[in-house]
Design a protein around this motif. Sequence first.
Motif, mmCIF file in Angstrom:
data_model
loop_
_atom_site.group_PDB
_atom_site.id
_atom_site.type_symbol
_atom_site.label_atom_id
_atom_site.label_comp_id
_atom_site.label_asym_id
_atom_site.label_seq_id
_atom_site.Cartn_x
_atom_site.Cartn_y
_atom_site.Cartn_z
ATOM 1 N N VAL A 32 -6.063 -26.415 5.319
ATOM 2 C CA VAL A 32 -4.959 -25.735 6.000
ATOM 3 C C VAL A 32 -4.219 -26.786 6.818
ATOM 4 C CG1 VAL A 32 -4.286 -23.935 7.623
ATOM 5 C CG2 VAL A 32 -6.293 -23.596 6.163
ATOM 6 N N ASP A 33 -2.973 -27.058 6.449
ATOM 7 C CA ASP A 33 -2.140 -28.017 7.168
ATOM 8 C C ASP A 33 -1.218 -27.230 8.093
ATOM 9 O OD1 ASP A 33 -0.448 -30.004 8.058
ATOM 10 O OD2 ASP A 33 -0.391 -31.012 6.115
ATOM 11 N N LEU A 34 -1.471 -27.324 9.387
ATOM 12 C CA LEU A 34 -0.760 -26.474 10.345
ATOM 13 C C LEU A 34 0.701 -26.839 10.514
ATOM 14 C CD1 LEU A 34 -3.403 -25.972 13.127
ATOM 15 C CD2 LEU A 34 -2.677 -24.375 11.378
ATOM 16 N N ASN A 35 1.041 -28.112 10.550
ATOM 17 C CA ASN A 35 2.396 -28.564 10.805
ATOM 18 C C ASN A 35 2.910 -27.952 12.104
ATOM 19 O OD1 ASN A 35 4.594 -30.146 10.283
ATOM 20 N ND2 ASN A 35 5.583 -28.671 8.961
ATOM 21 N N THR A 36 3.687 -26.871 12.070
ATOM 22 C CA THR A 36 4.251 -26.296 13.299
ATOM 23 C C THR A 36 3.554 -25.009 13.747
ATOM 24 O OG1 THR A 36 5.911 -25.091 12.043
ATOM 25 C CG2 THR A 36 6.527 -27.281 12.847
ATOM 26 N N THR A 37 2.624 -24.489 12.978
ATOM 27 C CA THR A 37 1.926 -23.261 13.357
ATOM 28 C C THR A 37 1.023 -23.554 14.555
ATOM 29 O OG1 THR A 37 1.942 -22.624 11.026
ATOM 30 C CG2 THR A 37 0.495 -21.379 12.477
ATOM 31 N N PRO A 38 1.001 -22.675 15.558
ATOM 32 C CA PRO A 38 0.189 -22.928 16.765
ATOM 33 C C PRO A 38 -1.293 -23.132 16.447
ATOM 34 C CG PRO A 38 1.667 -21.062 17.114
ATOM 35 C CD PRO A 38 1.755 -21.435 15.652
ATOM 36 N N PHE A 39 -1.801 -24.297 16.825
ATOM 37 C CA PHE A 39 -3.177 -24.666 16.517
ATOM 38 C C PHE A 39 -4.188 -23.662 17.049
ATOM 39 C CE2 PHE A 39 -7.086 -26.536 18.193
ATOM 40 C CZ PHE A 39 -7.691 -26.924 17.017
ATOM 41 N N ARG A 40 -4.141 -23.405 18.343
ATOM 42 C CA ARG A 40 -5.222 -22.634 18.955
ATOM 43 C C ARG A 40 -5.278 -21.207 18.434
ATOM 44 N NH1 ARG A 40 -9.569 -24.191 22.324
ATOM 45 N NH2 ARG A 40 -10.758 -22.287 22.277
ATOM 46 N N GLU A 41 -4.132 -20.636 18.138
ATOM 47 C CA GLU A 41 -4.107 -19.279 17.595
ATOM 48 C C GLU A 41 -4.837 -19.211 16.248
ATOM 49 O OE1 GLU A 41 -0.782 -15.878 16.493
ATOM 50 O OE2 GLU A 41 -0.164 -17.647 17.621
ATOM 51 N N VAL A 42 -4.572 -20.181 15.389
ATOM 52 C CA VAL A 42 -5.229 -20.217 14.070
ATOM 53 C C VAL A 42 -6.705 -20.555 14.236
ATOM 54 C CG1 VAL A 42 -5.284 -21.332 11.805
ATOM 55 C CG2 VAL A 42 -3.077 -20.824 12.897
ATOM 56 N N PHE A 43 -7.014 -21.551 15.065
ATOM 57 C CA PHE A 43 -8.400 -21.960 15.286
ATOM 58 C C PHE A 43 -9.242 -20.791 15.784
ATOM 59 C CE2 PHE A 43 -11.848 -23.692 17.830
ATOM 60 C CZ PHE A 43 -12.377 -24.655 16.990
ATOM 61 N N ASP A 44 -8.757 -20.103 16.820
ATOM 62 C CA ASP A 44 -9.508 -18.973 17.364
ATOM 63 C C ASP A 44 -9.679 -17.858 16.346
ATOM 64 O OD1 ASP A 44 -9.930 -20.205 19.798
ATOM 65 O OD2 ASP A 44 -8.277 -19.177 20.810
ATOM 66 N N THR A 66 2.669 -40.264 13.344
ATOM 67 C CA THR A 66 1.920 -39.187 13.985
ATOM 68 C C THR A 66 0.424 -39.511 14.010
ATOM 69 O OG1 THR A 66 1.623 -37.981 11.909
ATOM 70 C CG2 THR A 66 3.550 -37.397 13.220
ATOM 71 N N LEU A 67 -0.283 -38.784 14.854
ATOM 72 C CA LEU A 67 -1.743 -38.770 14.800
ATOM 73 C C LEU A 67 -2.141 -37.432 14.213
ATOM 74 C CD1 LEU A 67 -2.926 -40.199 18.256
ATOM 75 C CD2 LEU A 67 -2.670 -41.387 16.075
ATOM 76 N N GLY A 68 -3.216 -37.428 13.473
ATOM 77 C CA GLY A 68 -3.714 -36.192 12.895
ATOM 78 C C GLY A 68 -5.153 -35.958 13.325
ATOM 79 N N ALA A 69 -5.551 -34.711 13.282
ATOM 80 C CA ALA A 69 -6.933 -34.345 13.564
ATOM 81 C C ALA A 69 -7.338 -33.290 12.544
ATOM 82 C CB ALA A 69 -7.083 -33.803 14.975
ATOM 83 N N ILE A 79 -18.861 -22.397 2.712
ATOM 84 C CA ILE A 79 -17.444 -22.708 2.542
ATOM 85 C C ILE A 79 -16.991 -23.544 3.731
ATOM 86 C CG2 ILE A 79 -15.108 -21.753 2.513
ATOM 87 C CD1 ILE A 79 -16.171 -19.455 0.869
ATOM 88 N N THR A 80 -16.322 -24.652 3.439
ATOM 89 C CA THR A 80 -15.786 -25.528 4.473
ATOM 90 C C THR A 80 -14.272 -25.404 4.488
ATOM 91 O OG1 THR A 80 -17.596 -27.095 4.190
ATOM 92 C CG2 THR A 80 -15.626 -27.915 5.278
ATOM 93 N N LEU A 81 -13.727 -25.195 5.686
ATOM 94 C CA LEU A 81 -12.285 -25.128 5.866
ATOM 95 C C LEU A 81 -11.874 -26.298 6.741
ATOM 96 C CD1 LEU A 81 -10.048 -22.117 6.352
ATOM 97 C CD2 LEU A 81 -9.856 -24.004 7.988
ATOM 98 N N ASN A 82 -10.916 -27.068 6.262
ATOM 99 C CA ASN A 82 -10.441 -28.254 6.960
ATOM 100 C C ASN A 82 -9.082 -27.938 7.568
ATOM 101 O OD1 ASN A 82 -12.558 -30.265 5.998
ATOM 102 N ND2 ASN A 82 -11.885 -29.278 4.122
ATOM 103 N N LEU A 83 -9.054 -27.770 8.883
ATOM 104 C CA LEU A 83 -7.857 -27.396 9.614
ATOM 105 C C LEU A 83 -7.194 -28.671 10.130
ATOM 106 C CD1 LEU A 83 -6.267 -24.940 10.735
ATOM 107 C CD2 LEU A 83 -7.706 -25.102 12.775
ATOM 108 N N ILE A 84 -5.980 -28.944 9.649
ATOM 109 C CA ILE A 84 -5.314 -30.214 9.951
ATOM 110 C C ILE A 84 -4.182 -29.985 10.953
ATOM 111 C CG2 ILE A 84 -4.131 -32.210 8.967
ATOM 112 C CD1 ILE A 84 -5.370 -31.260 6.215
ATOM 113 N N ALA A 85 -4.264 -30.674 12.099
ATOM 114 C CA ALA A 85 -3.226 -30.614 13.129
ATOM 115 C C ALA A 85 -2.582 -31.990 13.251
ATOM 116 C CB ALA A 85 -3.842 -30.199 14.464
#
Length: 134
Positions: A32-44, A66-69, A79-85
């Motif tokens: 999941v590549d967040l780009n502009t979607t709010p990180f914490r909302e998706v993470f939670d 940019t820096l990425g995480a 199942i592993t989900l990789n959340l990219i910010a």
Amino acid sequence: MSEEQTIQAELIRKFPDLQDRVRVQRPRRIFVDLNTTPFREVFDYLVQQMDFSILCTITGLDEGATLGAIYHLARESGITLNLIAHAPKEQPVFQTVTDRFPAAELYEREMVDLLGAQVPGLPMGPRYPLPDDW
């Protein structure tokens, strides 16, 4: 529909901005590549509502401008989900997740000391263990 496809569909339903940013790379691997979607909302949402209760690691990336995480989250089912910010290097700010996963402190401290990221809310503690001449 596979479990991965169900997860993909639920994320897109909840966060329509992720329409073209959620991909099932192979069985048991979702990105999941967040780009502009709010990180914490998706993470939670992933942690609290979708049972991604395991933080495997956080990978910091220097992406040029940019820096990425990448937050590697997993379910008990494997199942592993990789959340990219992403954050611009001029203001590389990432939100702490130590309130959900206290062990994230080491990974976040590594991003601060090795990449120069800022992580507001990161508890005070020792620097990442590097040699003095780093």
